[in-house]
Write a protein that holds these residues in place. Structure first.
Motif, short mmCIF file in Angstrom:
data_model
loop_
_atom_site.label_atom_id
_atom_site.label_comp_id
_atom_site.label_asym_id
_atom_site.label_seq_id
_atom_site.Cartn_x
_atom_site.Cartn_y
_atom_site.Cartn_z
N HIS A 24 33.53 45.69 27.32
CA HIS A 24 34.02 44.53 28.08
C HIS A 24 34.62 45.04 29.38
CE1 HIS A 24 37.14 41.58 29.20
NE2 HIS A 24 36.16 40.75 28.91
N ASP A 25 34.21 44.46 30.47
CA ASP A 25 34.73 44.83 31.78
C ASP A 25 35.83 43.84 32.14
OD1 ASP A 25 35.27 45.44 34.39
OD2 ASP A 25 33.22 45.19 35.11
N GLY A 26 37.06 44.36 32.24
CA GLY A 26 38.19 43.52 32.57
C GLY A 26 38.34 43.25 34.06
N GLY A 27 37.43 43.79 34.87
CA GLY A 27 37.51 43.56 36.30
C GLY A 27 38.62 44.31 36.98
N VAL A 28 38.98 45.47 36.42
CA VAL A 28 40.04 46.29 37.00
C VAL A 28 39.59 47.74 37.08
CG1 VAL A 28 41.95 44.83 36.23
CG2 VAL A 28 41.16 46.65 34.76
N PHE A 29 40.19 48.47 38.01
CA PHE A 29 40.01 49.92 38.07
C PHE A 29 41.29 50.53 38.62
CE2 PHE A 29 38.42 48.37 42.12
CZ PHE A 29 38.83 49.31 43.06
N VAL A 30 41.41 51.82 38.46
CA VAL A 30 42.63 52.51 38.87
C VAL A 30 42.27 53.61 39.86
CG1 VAL A 30 42.59 54.17 36.94
CG2 VAL A 30 44.75 53.60 38.03
N SER A 31 43.16 53.81 40.84
CA SER A 31 43.02 54.95 41.75
C SER A 31 44.34 55.69 41.75
CB SER A 31 42.65 54.48 43.16
OG SER A 31 43.70 53.72 43.73
N ALA A 32 44.26 56.98 42.02
CA ALA A 32 45.47 57.82 42.05
C ALA A 32 45.28 58.90 43.10
CB ALA A 32 45.69 58.45 40.68
N CYS A 33 46.40 59.33 43.67
CA CYS A 33 46.32 60.40 44.66
C CYS A 33 47.41 61.43 44.38
CB CYS A 33 46.42 59.85 46.08
SG CYS A 33 48.04 59.27 46.54
N CYS A 34 47.23 62.60 44.94
CA CYS A 34 48.17 63.70 44.68
C CYS A 34 49.57 63.43 45.21
CB CYS A 34 47.62 65.01 45.23
SG CYS A 34 47.35 64.98 47.01
N ALA A 35 49.74 62.44 46.06
CA ALA A 35 51.07 62.07 46.54
C ALA A 35 51.86 61.30 45.49
CB ALA A 35 50.96 61.24 47.82
N ASN A 95 50.82 58.22 44.04
CA ASN A 95 50.59 56.78 44.05
C ASN A 95 49.47 56.42 43.08
OD1 ASN A 95 52.44 56.39 46.21
ND2 ASN A 95 50.88 57.18 47.59
N VAL A 96 49.76 55.53 42.15
CA VAL A 96 48.77 55.01 41.21
C VAL A 96 48.65 53.52 41.49
CG1 VAL A 96 48.17 54.65 38.80
CG2 VAL A 96 49.39 56.72 39.47
N VAL A 97 47.42 53.05 41.70
CA VAL A 97 47.20 51.64 42.02
C VAL A 97 46.19 51.07 41.02
CG1 VAL A 97 46.47 49.97 43.77
CG2 VAL A 97 47.61 52.09 44.46
N VAL A 98 46.56 49.95 40.40
CA VAL A 98 45.63 49.19 39.56
C VAL A 98 45.07 48.09 40.45
CG1 VAL A 98 45.39 47.73 37.53
CG2 VAL A 98 46.96 49.69 37.47
N TRP A 99 43.73 48.07 40.56
CA TRP A 99 43.05 47.15 41.46
C TRP A 99 42.37 46.02 40.71
CZ3 TRP A 99 43.36 47.85 46.68
CH2 TRP A 99 43.80 49.11 47.12
N ASP A 100 42.37 44.85 41.28
CA ASP A 100 41.60 43.71 40.79
C ASP A 100 40.22 43.80 41.48
OD1 ASP A 100 40.34 41.21 40.48
OD2 ASP A 100 42.25 40.15 40.46
N ALA A 101 39.18 44.09 40.70
CA ALA A 101 37.85 44.28 41.27
C ALA A 101 37.25 42.99 41.81
CB ALA A 101 36.92 44.89 40.23
N ASN A 102 37.75 41.86 41.36
CA ASN A 102 37.22 40.59 41.83
C ASN A 102 37.74 40.23 43.22
OD1 ASN A 102 35.72 39.98 39.42
ND2 ASN A 102 37.70 39.70 38.45
N THR A 103 39.00 40.56 43.49
CA THR A 103 39.58 40.24 44.80
C THR A 103 39.68 41.46 45.70
OG1 THR A 103 41.85 40.66 44.07
CG2 THR A 103 40.98 38.41 43.78
N MET A 104 39.47 42.65 45.12
CA MET A 104 39.61 43.94 45.83
C MET A 104 41.01 44.09 46.42
SD MET A 104 36.94 45.45 45.02
CE MET A 104 37.18 46.94 45.93
N LYS A 105 42.01 43.58 45.69
CA LYS A 105 43.41 43.72 46.10
C LYS A 105 44.17 44.45 45.00
CE LYS A 105 43.50 39.68 49.04
NZ LYS A 105 44.08 38.41 49.34
N ALA A 106 45.24 45.12 45.42
CA ALA A 106 46.08 45.83 44.46
C ALA A 106 46.80 44.83 43.57
CB ALA A 106 47.09 46.70 45.21
N ALA A 107 46.68 45.02 42.25
CA ALA A 107 47.38 44.17 41.29
C ALA A 107 48.75 44.74 40.97
CB ALA A 107 46.56 44.03 40.01
N CYS A 108 48.87 46.08 41.01
CA CYS A 108 50.13 46.73 40.66
C CYS A 108 50.11 48.16 41.21
CB CYS A 108 50.28 46.75 39.15
SG CYS A 108 51.91 47.28 38.61
N ARG A 109 51.29 48.65 41.59
CA ARG A 109 51.43 50.01 42.08
C ARG A 109 52.53 50.73 41.32
NH1 ARG A 109 49.10 50.38 47.36
NH2 ARG A 109 48.57 48.32 48.12
#
Length: 104
Positions: A1-12, A14-28
Motif C-alpha cells: 500500500h502506498d501511503g503517498g509519503v516519502f522521507v528525505s534526510a541530509c547530513c546536516a 534535517n529529516v523531512v516527511v513529504w506528501d507525494a500528492n502535494t509535493m509539500k513537506a508534511a513534517c520536519r
C-alpha cells in the motif's frame, strides 16, 4: 500500500516527511546526529507517517509525523546506525551499524 509519503534526510540533520500528492513537506525533524533514515511501510499518509532515524551515536529514534516529535529511542550498539529497513508488512525494524552488527 502506498501511503503517498516519502522521507528525505541530509547530513546536516534535517529529516523531512513529504506528501507525494502535494509535493509539500508534511513534517520536519531536526536531528543533528543523523546517520540514516527510513519510512515505515505501515505509514498510511503524510500525517500518519512513522520514520526511523539512525544516529551517529548508535541510537535509532522513532519520529511520528502526527505529533511532530521523536517518541522512542532504541539502542543499536556502538558506532553510527548506517542502515535501516522496515519489514514490508509489519512494524519490525532492522538496524545495521558501522560496527558490523545488525539488530531486529
Amino acid at each position: 500500500h502506498d501511503g503517498g509519503v516519502f522521507v528525505s534526510a541530509c547530513c546536516a540533520g534535517n529529516v523531512v516527511v513529504w506528501d507525494a500528492n502535494t509535493m509539500k513537506a508534511a513534517c520536519r525533524f531536526d536531528l543533528p546526529a543523523l546517520a540514516s533514515a527510513a519510512l515505515s511501510p505501515m505509514s498510511t499518509g503524510p500525517t500518519a507517517a512513522v520514520c526511523a532515524v539512525g544516529t551517529t551515536d548508535g541510537a535509532c529514534r522513532l519520529c511520528d509525523a502526527r505529533s511532530g516529535a521523536c517518541h522512542s529511542s532504541l539502542s543499536h550498539g556502538r558506532g553510527p546506525v548506517s542502515a535501516l529497513a522496515w519489514h514490508p508488512s509489519n512494524d519490525t525494524l532492522l538496524t545495521a551499524g558501522a560496527d558490523g552488527a545488525a539488530h531486529l
